[in-house]
Scaffold this motif. Structure first.
Motif, PDB file in Angstrom:
ATOM      1  N   GLY A 123      -5.787   9.790 -15.205  1.00  0.00           N
ATOM      2  CA  GLY A 123      -7.230   9.708 -15.001  1.00  0.00           C
ATOM      3  C   GLY A 123      -7.554   9.159 -13.619  1.00  0.00           C
ATOM      4  N   GLN A 124      -8.720   9.558 -13.098  1.00  0.00           N
ATOM      5  CA  GLN A 124      -9.123   9.152 -11.753  1.00  0.00           C
ATOM      6  C   GLN A 124      -9.216   7.636 -11.594  1.00  0.00           C
ATOM      7  N   SER A 125      -9.584   6.923 -12.646  1.00  0.00           N
ATOM      8  CA  SER A 125      -9.784   5.477 -12.517  1.00  0.00           C
ATOM      9  C   SER A 125      -8.487   4.722 -12.257  1.00  0.00           C
ATOM     10  N   ARG A 126      -7.344   5.357 -12.534  1.00  0.00           N
ATOM     11  CA  ARG A 126      -6.061   4.675 -12.366  1.00  0.00           C
ATOM     12  C   ARG A 126      -5.251   5.183 -11.166  1.00  0.00           C
ATOM     13  N   VAL A 127      -5.777   6.140 -10.433  1.00  0.00           N
ATOM     14  CA  VAL A 127      -5.051   6.693  -9.288  1.00  0.00           C
ATOM     15  C   VAL A 127      -4.688   5.610  -8.285  1.00  0.00           C
ATOM     16  N   ASP A 128      -5.659   4.779  -7.933  1.00  0.00           N
ATOM     17  CA  ASP A 128      -5.415   3.743  -6.924  1.00  0.00           C
ATOM     18  C   ASP A 128      -4.356   2.753  -7.391  1.00  0.00           C
ATOM     19  N   ALA A 129      -4.376   2.433  -8.667  1.00  0.00           N
ATOM     20  CA  ALA A 129      -3.419   1.458  -9.193  1.00  0.00           C
ATOM     21  C   ALA A 129      -1.984   1.921  -8.985  1.00  0.00           C
ATOM     22  N   TYR A 130      -1.746   3.202  -9.237  1.00  0.00           N
ATOM     23  CA  TYR A 130      -0.382   3.692  -9.093  1.00  0.00           C
ATOM     24  C   TYR A 130       0.018   3.862  -7.626  1.00  0.00           C
ATOM     25  N   ASN A 131      -0.933   4.223  -6.776  1.00  0.00           N
ATOM     26  CA  ASN A 131      -0.615   4.226  -5.345  1.00  0.00           C
ATOM     27  C   ASN A 131      -0.342   2.807  -4.850  1.00  0.00           C
ATOM     28  N   MET A 132      -1.080   1.844  -5.377  1.00  0.00           N
ATOM     29  CA  MET A 132      -0.818   0.443  -5.034  1.00  0.00           C
ATOM     30  C   MET A 132       0.582   0.039  -5.457  1.00  0.00           C
ATOM     31  N   LEU A 133       0.921   0.386  -6.665  1.00  0.00           N
ATOM     32  CA  LEU A 133       2.193  -0.065  -7.235  1.00  0.00           C
ATOM     33  C   LEU A 133       3.377   0.452  -6.428  1.00  0.00           C
ATOM     34  N   ILE A 134       3.390   1.746  -6.115  1.00  0.00           N
ATOM     35  CA  ILE A 134       4.563   2.300  -5.439  1.00  0.00           C
ATOM     36  C   ILE A 134       4.642   1.891  -3.971  1.00  0.00           C
ATOM     37  N   SER A 135       3.540   1.405  -3.404  1.00  0.00           N
ATOM     38  CA  SER A 135       3.585   0.927  -2.022  1.00  0.00           C
ATOM     39  C   SER A 135       3.813  -0.578  -1.941  1.00  0.00           C
ATOM     40  N   PHE A 136       3.436  -1.310  -2.979  1.00  0.00           N
ATOM     41  CA  PHE A 136       3.548  -2.766  -2.971  1.00  0.00           C
ATOM     42  C   PHE A 136       4.966  -3.224  -3.298  1.00  0.00           C
ATOM     43  N   LEU A 137       5.639  -2.511  -4.183  1.00  0.00           N
ATOM     44  CA  LEU A 137       7.009  -2.860  -4.518  1.00  0.00           C
ATOM     45  C   LEU A 137       7.916  -2.587  -3.316  1.00  0.00           C
ATOM     46  N   ASP A 138       8.953  -3.379  -3.160  1.00  0.00           N
ATOM     47  CA  ASP A 138       9.834  -3.253  -2.005  1.00  0.00           C
ATOM     48  C   ASP A 138      10.591  -1.933  -2.009  1.00  0.00           C
ATOM     49  N   GLY A 139      10.825  -1.378  -0.819  1.00  0.00           N
ATOM     50  CA  GLY A 139      11.613  -0.163  -0.687  1.00  0.00           C
ATOM     51  C   GLY A 139      10.809   0.997  -0.146  1.00  0.00           C
ATOM     52  N   VAL A 140      11.277   2.199  -0.455  1.00  0.00           N
ATOM     53  CA  VAL A 140      10.691   3.434   0.048  1.00  0.00           C
ATOM     54  C   VAL A 140       9.580   3.913  -0.883  1.00  0.00           C
ATOM     55  N   THR A 141       8.471   4.335  -0.305  1.00  0.00           N
ATOM     56  CA  THR A 141       7.374   4.945  -1.052  1.00  0.00           C
ATOM     57  C   THR A 141       7.390   6.450  -0.790  1.00  0.00           C
ATOM     58  N   ILE A 142       7.328   7.244  -1.857  1.00  0.00           N
ATOM     59  CA  ILE A 142       7.311   8.698  -1.710  1.00  0.00           C
ATOM     60  C   ILE A 142       6.017   9.232  -2.314  1.00  0.00           C
ATOM     61  N   THR A 143       5.262   9.955  -1.515  1.00  0.00           N
ATOM     62  CA  THR A 143       3.977  10.500  -1.936  1.00  0.00           C
ATOM     63  C   THR A 143       4.044  12.016  -1.960  1.00  0.00           C
ATOM     64  N   TYR A 144       3.708  12.608  -3.095  1.00  0.00           N
ATOM     65  CA  TYR A 144       3.573  14.061  -3.169  1.00  0.00           C
ATOM     66  C   TYR A 144       2.207  14.443  -2.620  1.00  0.00           C
ATOM     67  N   MET A 145       2.165  15.463  -1.790  1.00  0.00           N
ATOM     68  CA  MET A 145       0.942  15.815  -1.077  1.00  0.00           C
ATOM     69  C   MET A 145      -0.276  15.880  -2.003  1.00  0.00           C
ATOM     70  N   ALA A 146      -1.365  15.325  -1.512  1.00  0.00           N
ATOM     71  CA  ALA A 146      -2.679  15.276  -2.165  1.00  0.00           C
ATOM     72  C   ALA A 146      -2.797  14.189  -3.220  1.00  0.00           C
ATOM     73  N   GLU A 147      -1.708  13.449  -3.497  1.00  0.00           N
ATOM     74  CA  GLU A 147      -1.859  12.297  -4.388  1.00  0.00           C
ATOM     75  C   GLU A 147      -2.738  11.239  -3.724  1.00  0.00           C
ATOM     76  N   GLU A 148      -2.775  11.262  -2.387  1.00  0.00           N
ATOM     77  CA  GLU A 148      -3.563  10.268  -1.667  1.00  0.00           C
ATOM     78  C   GLU A 148      -5.058  10.493  -1.826  1.00  0.00           C
ATOM     79  N   ILE A 149      -5.467  11.679  -2.260  1.00  0.00           N
ATOM     80  CA  ILE A 149      -6.900  11.920  -2.497  1.00  0.00           C
ATOM     81  C   ILE A 149      -7.207  12.050  -3.988  1.00  0.00           C
ATOM     82  N   GLY A 150      -6.218  11.830  -4.808  1.00  0.00           N
ATOM     83  CA  GLY A 150      -6.445  11.923  -6.251  1.00  0.00           C
ATOM     84  C   GLY A 150      -6.664  13.342  -6.733  1.00  0.00           C
ATOM     85  N   GLN A 151      -6.065  14.324  -6.057  1.00  0.00           N
ATOM     86  CA  GLN A 151      -6.205  15.716  -6.491  1.00  0.00           C
ATOM     87  C   GLN A 151      -5.589  15.887  -7.879  1.00  0.00           C
TER      88      GLN A 151
END
Length: 571
Positions: free
Chosen positions: A371-399
């Motif tokens: 759901g859209q309300s939780r998109v930011d939370a998961y982007n926060m989580l994978i960037s806040f934890l130590d190590g490499v962050t991998i983003t699949y294209m358009a996840e940054e806009i909540g597509q």
């Protein structure tokens, strides 16, 4: 209904991992943000309905704007496209629909000029059946006889020819296919058009090293290695045991326990040899580390082996993908997330690097899963934890997932059965990137697209999110900047807590910096509001889009509605 909880740092925190990073600075990849591009769906420059390399070149500024460190391209090699490019007919050529080698070199130069690394997909398990190696092997041409896994099979009591064993394809039915010309079976882990290479052949092993060197010489910075666990099979071709009470028929891959066709000892040794090859290349040529990451849907015991041994005297992949978050949904609890995080912190030796992702080209988009309300939370989580962050294209806009019918579908494993298409297709997460609210979401100039553009592009697109004062896009860019700033210091410890009957996730990161800073992430995974009363003043660093707070100093309680998340700095 609001639920109040007062958090006291020393009482409620549970230590799950502790390590000391190198203060001289880890290599570029160790705290990087890697952005996965599905080229076919990213940007179409010539209006033929298919994304291409020139389209990616036209968006180089976007990657700089995002702040990512590297772009990773899903396969762009010459291919008949039976499996969206994972069936390669020439490892040294570019698929014509994407461009040519000159286009690729232009992209590479543009990436490097803008401080970006470029990572290629590498598909070593199999080739296309149109590859010249396969044609030569079929013809038993000298030197190519054993490039693939061939076997006579046997004739049963009824005089019917049968494959040599019960091995199955991941796409169901027997993994063996009869070749009339050669008069033998060949093995294929995937489609019949994707024959498996035989890595017991020294020539095959050398061919693949030469291909790695070819692209390294051109200038690529690393590789994502596909389907690694399937590279070797049992030399004795023993039948695999049946899974008791699997609930599937005997043609389904899950019917068998794959002890002879997955994660074989020789596969680990091969991965270690590739690491040596890349390290030797870097040491000889100079420059930054040429890295590789492995795609392995394996259990934790085997995942760790792909990194190397426990003390690091034998090295494998720089990291192997962490798929533990791929199964998230709107009912995922804080306890679920704590478990998924903790298993990595507890099992991965501290000499190795974590990685975190929530989506890719084979799994539904995060916004559709949670759901859209939780998109930011998961982007926060994978960037806040130590190590490499991998983003699949358009996840940054909540597509979200697109809308594709079976008749429009392109996923070969799904369109075979329209009855189950909606449950099995990978097309939904592969629809074109939604750039703006113009025709075809700005993907091209209006030509029919290879997969339909989602009707949701009018409400979710990059242009609108750039213009908005708060959006998933703005949260994402803030997260990337925060990650970069925090990675300059050592994380002296990470705490992960599941609180309030598994409704509140808390992650605490303490930095070994002059101020001994502590950052905290809170995520309300529940369905009702929570009030978090802190015992110290704090600064809101990054709030999720719907959170009723902005960045800045506060001493108020934190009120988190369902799905809200925030990163704060404790003062």
């Amino acid at each position: 209904m609001k639920v109040l909880v007062r958090l006291t740092f020393l009482v409620l925190s549970v230590l799950v991992y502790s390590y000391q990073a190198t203060k001289t600075g880890p290599d570029w990849w160790k705290s990087s943000v890697i952005y996965q591009i599905y080229p076919r769906s990213f940007k179409d420059s010539d209006n033929d309905g298919i994304g291409d390399l020139q389209g990616i070149i036209s968006k180089i500024d976007y990657f700089v704007e995002l702040g990512v460190d590297a772009i990773w391209l899903s396969p762009i090699y010459k291919s008949p496209m039976v499996d969206a490019g994972y069936d390669i007919s020439d490892y040294r050529s570019i698929a014509p629909e994407y461009g040519n080698l000159s286009d690729f070199k232009e992209l590479l130069e543009a990436a490097h000029k803008n401080g970006l690394k470029l990572i290629l997909d590498f598909v070593p398990n199999h080739t296309s059946n149109l590859h010249e190696w396969f044609n030569k092997s079929v013809a038993r041409e000298e030197g190519y006889e054993d490039y693939y896994l061939w076997n006579d099979g046997y004739v049963d009591d009824d005089g019917v020819r049968q494959p040599p064993n019960n091995w199955l394809s991941l796409w169901s039915f027997s993994g063996w296919e009869w070749n009339e010309q050669r008069q033998q079976y060949y093995f294929h882990q995937f489609s019949i058009q994707q024959p498996d290479l035989n890595y017991r052949s020294e020539k095959v092993r050398q061919e693949m090293k030469d291909i790695l060197t070819y692209w390294l010489d051109i200038g690529v910075d690393g590789f994502r290695v596909d389907a690694v666990p399937h590279i070797y099979e049992d030399e004795l071709l023993r039948d695999e045991p049946i899974v008791p009470d699997s609930g599937v028929d005997d043609t389904n891959w899950n019917y068998l326990n794959h002890i002879y066709t997955k994660d074989q000892p020789e596969t680990f040794e091969l991965v270690y040899s590739w690491r040596t090859h890349l390290d030797n290349y870097t040491n000889t040529v100079g420059g930054d580390t040429r890295m590789f990451m492995t795609e392995c849907s394996s259990d934790m015991e085997n995942l760790v082996k792909y990194y190397g041994n426990e003390n690091g005297t034998v090295l494998g992949a720089h990291f192997t993908f962490n798929f533990y978050f791929l199964g998230i949904n709107e009912n995922t609890t804080a306890a679920d997330l704590q478990s998924d995080i903790t298993v990595w912190y507890q099992n991965l030796p501290s000499i190795y690097t974590f990685n975190w992702l929530t989506g890719n080209h084979d799994n539904h988009r995060v916004a559709s899963k949670v759901g859209q309300s939780r998109v930011d939370a998961y982007n926060m989580l994978i960037s806040f934890l130590d190590g490499v962050t991998i983003t699949y294209m358009a996840e940054e806009i909540g597509q979200e997932n697109g809308e594709v019918t079976c008749e429009q579908g392109q996923d070969p494993s799904a369109i075979k059965n329209c009855t189950t298409f909606n449950e099995t297709t990978r097309d939904f997460e592969r629809t074109p990137f939604q750039w703006d609210n113009s025709t075809n979401a700005g993907f091209n100039e209006g030509a029919p697209t290879w997969l339909p553009v989602s009707s949701k592009y009018l409400e979710t697109n990059l242009q609108e999110e750039r213009l908005a004062s708060r959006s998933h896009y703005h949260v994402y860019t803030d997260l990337v900047q925060l990650k970069a700033s925090l990675s300059a210091y050592n994380s002296s410890y990470i705490f992960v807590n599941s609180l309030l009957n598994n409704r509140l996730l808390e992650v605490q990161k303490a930095l070994d910096d002059p101020h001994q800073s502590t950052y905290r992430l809170y995520f309300n995974t529940g369905n009702e509001a929570l009030t978090v009363s802190l015992d110290q003043n704090y600064t809101v660093v990054i709030p999720s889009v719907n959170l009723a707070y902005t960045q800045g100093l506060t001493d108020n309680d934190l009120v988190l509605n369902s799905g809200d998340s925030v990163i704060i700095k404790v003062l």
